[in-house]
Design a protein around this motif. Structure first.
Motif, PDB file in Angstrom:
ATOM      1  N   ALA A 149     -42.427  66.086 -21.694  1.00  0.00           N
ATOM      2  CA  ALA A 149     -41.304  65.105 -21.276  1.00  0.00           C
ATOM      3  C   ALA A 149     -41.383  64.576 -19.915  1.00  0.00           C
ATOM      4  O   ALA A 149     -42.162  65.314 -19.173  1.00  0.00           O
ATOM      5  CB  ALA A 149     -40.038  65.992 -21.563  1.00  0.00           C
ATOM      6  N   VAL A 150     -40.984  63.451 -19.788  1.00  0.00           N
ATOM      7  CA  VAL A 150     -41.094  62.827 -18.353  1.00  0.00           C
ATOM      8  C   VAL A 150     -39.647  62.436 -17.874  1.00  0.00           C
ATOM      9  O   VAL A 150     -39.103  61.648 -18.640  1.00  0.00           O
ATOM     10  CB  VAL A 150     -42.209  61.719 -18.239  1.00  0.00           C
ATOM     11  CG1 VAL A 150     -41.988  61.039 -17.081  1.00  0.00           C
ATOM     12  CG2 VAL A 150     -43.385  62.132 -18.551  1.00  0.00           C
ATOM     13  N   MET A 151     -39.095  62.822 -16.705  1.00  0.00           N
ATOM     14  CA  MET A 151     -37.927  62.478 -16.181  1.00  0.00           C
ATOM     15  C   MET A 151     -38.309  61.764 -14.938  1.00  0.00           C
ATOM     16  O   MET A 151     -38.658  62.148 -13.943  1.00  0.00           O
ATOM     17  CB  MET A 151     -37.187  63.572 -15.886  1.00  0.00           C
ATOM     18  CG  MET A 151     -35.894  63.420 -15.293  1.00  0.00           C
ATOM     19  SD  MET A 151     -34.731  62.337 -16.227  1.00  0.00           S
ATOM     20  CE  MET A 151     -34.033  63.563 -17.354  1.00  0.00           C
ATOM     21  N   ASN A 152     -38.535  60.347 -14.979  1.00  0.00           N
ATOM     22  CA  ASN A 152     -38.819  59.634 -13.783  1.00  0.00           C
ATOM     23  C   ASN A 152     -37.718  58.837 -13.295  1.00  0.00           C
ATOM     24  O   ASN A 152     -36.980  58.026 -13.643  1.00  0.00           O
ATOM     25  CB  ASN A 152     -39.736  58.417 -14.433  1.00  0.00           C
ATOM     26  CG  ASN A 152     -40.232  57.698 -13.103  1.00  0.00           C
ATOM     27  OD1 ASN A 152     -40.144  57.957 -12.040  1.00  0.00           O
ATOM     28  ND2 ASN A 152     -41.121  56.541 -13.356  1.00  0.00           N
ATOM     29  N   LEU A 153     -37.288  59.381 -12.023  1.00  0.00           N
ATOM     30  CA  LEU A 153     -35.925  59.108 -11.248  1.00  0.00           C
ATOM     31  C   LEU A 153     -36.416  58.041 -10.396  1.00  0.00           C
ATOM     32  O   LEU A 153     -35.737  57.643  -9.488  1.00  0.00           O
ATOM     33  CB  LEU A 153     -35.244  60.296 -10.825  1.00  0.00           C
ATOM     34  CG  LEU A 153     -34.701  61.347 -11.913  1.00  0.00           C
ATOM     35  CD1 LEU A 153     -34.252  62.464 -11.038  1.00  0.00           C
ATOM     36  CD2 LEU A 153     -33.775  60.770 -13.026  1.00  0.00           C
ATOM     37  N   ASP A 154     -37.565  58.067 -10.108  1.00  0.00           N
ATOM     38  CA  ASP A 154     -38.102  57.353  -8.889  1.00  0.00           C
ATOM     39  C   ASP A 154     -37.760  55.912  -8.765  1.00  0.00           C
ATOM     40  O   ASP A 154     -37.996  55.038  -9.781  1.00  0.00           O
ATOM     41  CB  ASP A 154     -39.876  57.274  -8.816  1.00  0.00           C
ATOM     42  CG  ASP A 154     -40.390  56.808  -7.812  1.00  0.00           C
ATOM     43  OD1 ASP A 154     -39.795  56.453  -6.672  1.00  0.00           O
ATOM     44  OD2 ASP A 154     -41.706  56.343  -7.762  1.00  0.00           O
ATOM     45  N   ILE A 155     -37.141  55.437  -7.705  1.00  0.00           N
ATOM     46  CA  ILE A 155     -36.740  53.991  -7.748  1.00  0.00           C
ATOM     47  C   ILE A 155     -37.899  53.038  -7.295  1.00  0.00           C
ATOM     48  O   ILE A 155     -37.828  51.786  -7.010  1.00  0.00           O
ATOM     49  CB  ILE A 155     -35.381  53.725  -6.869  1.00  0.00           C
ATOM     50  CG1 ILE A 155     -35.751  54.293  -5.405  1.00  0.00           C
ATOM     51  CG2 ILE A 155     -34.215  54.558  -7.330  1.00  0.00           C
ATOM     52  CD1 ILE A 155     -34.700  54.137  -4.374  1.00  0.00           C
TER      53      ILE A 155
END
Lengths: 383, 242
Positions: free
Chosen positions: A52-58
């Protein structure tokens, strides 16, 4: 020792096998099945491991570093990425929940300011200022070490590649690897010699145990012993026959390994077969000794697990001897399969010849000589 | 006076407390058919096994063809057919015969001749290439007999050679044994069939491990005042009990 009588016993043993088509088929198909099942199970690389990937990068003005890393990971087929929605009050807990529920083997989390932190770090590095590392968080289900290792390797490699390709940041220190042996070797190249030895040992041991008990319970052994044939000639005849069976099996395994799995045999196939022959005749001697006090086939095969399990686990068939706990390592040196696997592996992968593998062959020949002598002696004791 | 090819002196075999053979004294001359008769458990088979080196005697001694048992030098001149089948059922008739011929290092031509003759005697020429497993019990027994005779031994031990053999073929067997005798060979056999034991030159009656009487069938019947060997055996057994 009369060679004519020994050959007559060997011929008799092989003829019995030839008439028993089911057993003859088993002898050929069993090693084929073994190499196929092991080859297809262990031979391939890991593929499509769900992560799984949780990408919070803005991101930043030049885009998102996290996106670049994710793209890099996606370019391979080892990991299959599942993208999680960042619309969650506690994204970290959500990512962890996916792993806890075993919906994915790992979750890779990129923080909100990941790109900014990376770019700050790179700028600081270029100005010679102290660098505060930012991180990619990997939440891992470590229940399968092979998978955990593969996930970490993929993510780490992707990060390093992005640093090199996107920012031209080459590490100041690298480890150079140059293969002396096994340049193209895969895992199947490592274990094919082991499977070959294991199959030869298992089958000759089993055939020997069952044949010998059969000879005794049918009275044919006693009858043979009233003829001029000696105990040594009977044991020798059986050794020749079962050694030949081991050779045929090894040839089947080698052909299957080469054709199906493109295993390379760098050294001499004849030397390989000689190694297996020595292992086969030793196993036959062991089978005779184990069954000498058994009243029937069932009692005799009860000994098999006692021999098979240590051989499978401690002889270096599937993992190196160095992985065997130190306490058990002395046991490995008493197992003939250890020397056979070591020699076969060196011949097949390193391309070693007789000049290098003679110590293993000498030990195998010595073990076979001792076991065959003891089995002939166990026949003598019956009189 | 012909030489004795089998000589035992106080040959005894014990299994723990059980005395299977007790002080057996035998002198079997060359060129006879010698029959050991007696009920089950009388020690016939044990005596033959000890003589063939399959069991060690507890005490006493045995000599075959002049050599102390277990024999080595004369082993190729001796044949043995055990009571149990003891042939390879997963081989053909021919392969069994060839194996035993191989044990005696027979030449191919000698084997081929012997095989042809023996297959006719045991009436299995047409089944030469059949797996023994596919033969009837009686046929297997005949193959076992042929395996004991393939190397043309001069002394042959046959433990119950005619069990499971039909009367017609049994007669053929006895004619063959007579032929062996005429050729100067010695046959030592055990049998349950008292009626056929009369065809032996000498009969040894065994009971509970002991030899209770020995002689020609006629002399044994005459001494016991009996008309059959069976009655003679029963009379001797009764006398031994008393």
């Amino acid at each position: 020792m009369n060679g004519h009588r020994m050959l007559a016993v060997a011929r008799k043993t092989l003829r019995s096998l030839r008439h028993d088509r089911r057993t003859a088929g088993f002898l050929i198909l069993m090693p084929l099945f073994m190499i196929a099942i092991f080859g297809y199970t262990f031979g391939g690389d890991l593929k499509d491991v769900e992560v799984a990937v949780m990408n919070l990068d803005i991101g930043g003005s030049n885009g998102s570093v996290a996106d670049t890393i994710i793209a890099e990971i996606s370019s391979g087929d080892t990991l299959r990425l599942i993208f999680l929605s960042d619309d969650h009050p506690d994204p970290l807990s959500a990512a962890e929940g996916v792993v806890r529920d075993a919906d994915a083997w790992a979750a890779v989390v990129f923080g909100q300011n990941f790109t900014a932190e990376v770019e700050e770090g790179i700028a600081a590095m270029r100005q010679g200022l102290p660098v505060a590392s930012c991180h990619v968080m990997v939440l891992m289900d470590g229940s399968n070490p092979n998978i955990a290792q593969a996930v970490m390797a993929e993510v780490t490699t992707a990060v390093q590649r992005v640093l090199v390709t996107e920012y031209g940041l080459y590490p100041p220190m690298v480890v150079l690897q140059e293969m002396v042996y096994g340049e193209e070797a895969e895992f199947i190249d490592f274990f094919a010699p082991g499977v070959m030895g294991l199959a030869a040992m298992m089958v000759t041991l089993m055939l020997s145990i069952i044949s010998f008990v059969h000879e005794r319970t049918n009275g044919t052994l006693d009858r043979l012993l009233t003829t001029p044939v000696t105990e040594g000639e009977i044991v020798g005849g059986y050794a020749l026959a079962f050694g030949l069976v081991a050779l045929i099996q090894s040839t089947v395994i080698l052909l299957a390994a080469v054709i199906l799995f493109r295993v390379e045999i760098v050294g001499s196939p004849l030397l390989l077969l000689l190694t297996i022959f020595l292992l086969g005749i030793g196993s036959q001697g062991l089978g005779f000794i184990l069954s000498s006090n058994a009243k029937n086939e069932f009692q005799a095969v009860q000994f098999m697990p006692l021999i098979l399990f240590p051989s499978i686990l401690l002889a270096g068939v599937f993992w190196p001897l160095e992985a065997v706990p130190e306490l058990l390592r002395p046991v490995s040196s008493f197992i003939p399969l250890t020397y056979a696997v070591d020699a076969c592996r060196s011949i097949m992968i390193r391309g070693w010849g007789l000049g290098e593998v003679w110590p293993q062959l000498l030990i195998l020949a010595g073990i076979a000589a001792v076991l065959l002598t003891l089995s002939a002696y166990s026949l003598k004791k019956r009189r | 006076m012909s030489e004795d090819v089998v000589v035992t002196n106080a040959l005894t075999k014990r299994f723990g407390e059980l005395v299977a053979v007790s002080s057996l004294d035998l002198k079997i001359p060359r060129g006879v058919v010698y029959g050991l008769i007696g009920p089950n458990g009388s020690g016939k088979t044990t005596a033959i096994k000890v003589m063939n080196g399959l069991l060690r005697s507890t005490s006493g001694s045995a000599r075959l063809l002049g050599e102390e048992v277990p024999v080595k030098e004369v082993i190729h001149r001796i044949g043995y057919m055990p009571q149990e089948m003891a042939i390879y059922t997963d081989l053909t008739v021919h392969e069994n015969l060839e194996l035993f011929a191989g044990m005696y290092s027979m030449s191919r031509s000698a084997f081929e001749g012997a095989e042809k003759d023996l297959l006719e005697i045991i009436d299995l020429a047409e089944r030469r290439d059949s797996l023994v497993a596919t033969l009837s019990g009686g046929m297997k027994h005949r193959v076992s007999l042929a395996c004991a005779l393939v190397h043309d031994p001069e002394l042959v031990f046959l433990d119950e050679p005619t069990v499971g053999v039909d009367p017609e073929l049994r007669k053929g067997f006895w004619d063959y044994f007579a032929g062996l005798k005429r050729a100067g060979k010695t046959v030592v056999l055990t049998t349950h069939y008292m009626d056929e034991a009369v065809r032996c030159d000498i009969v040894g009656m065994m009971r509970l491990g002991e030899m209770i009487a020995e002689g020609t069938p006629d002399s044994l019947m005459k001494a016991a005042g009996a008309t059959t060997l069976e009655d003679a055996f029963l009379a001797n057994a009764k006398e031994a009990d008393e």
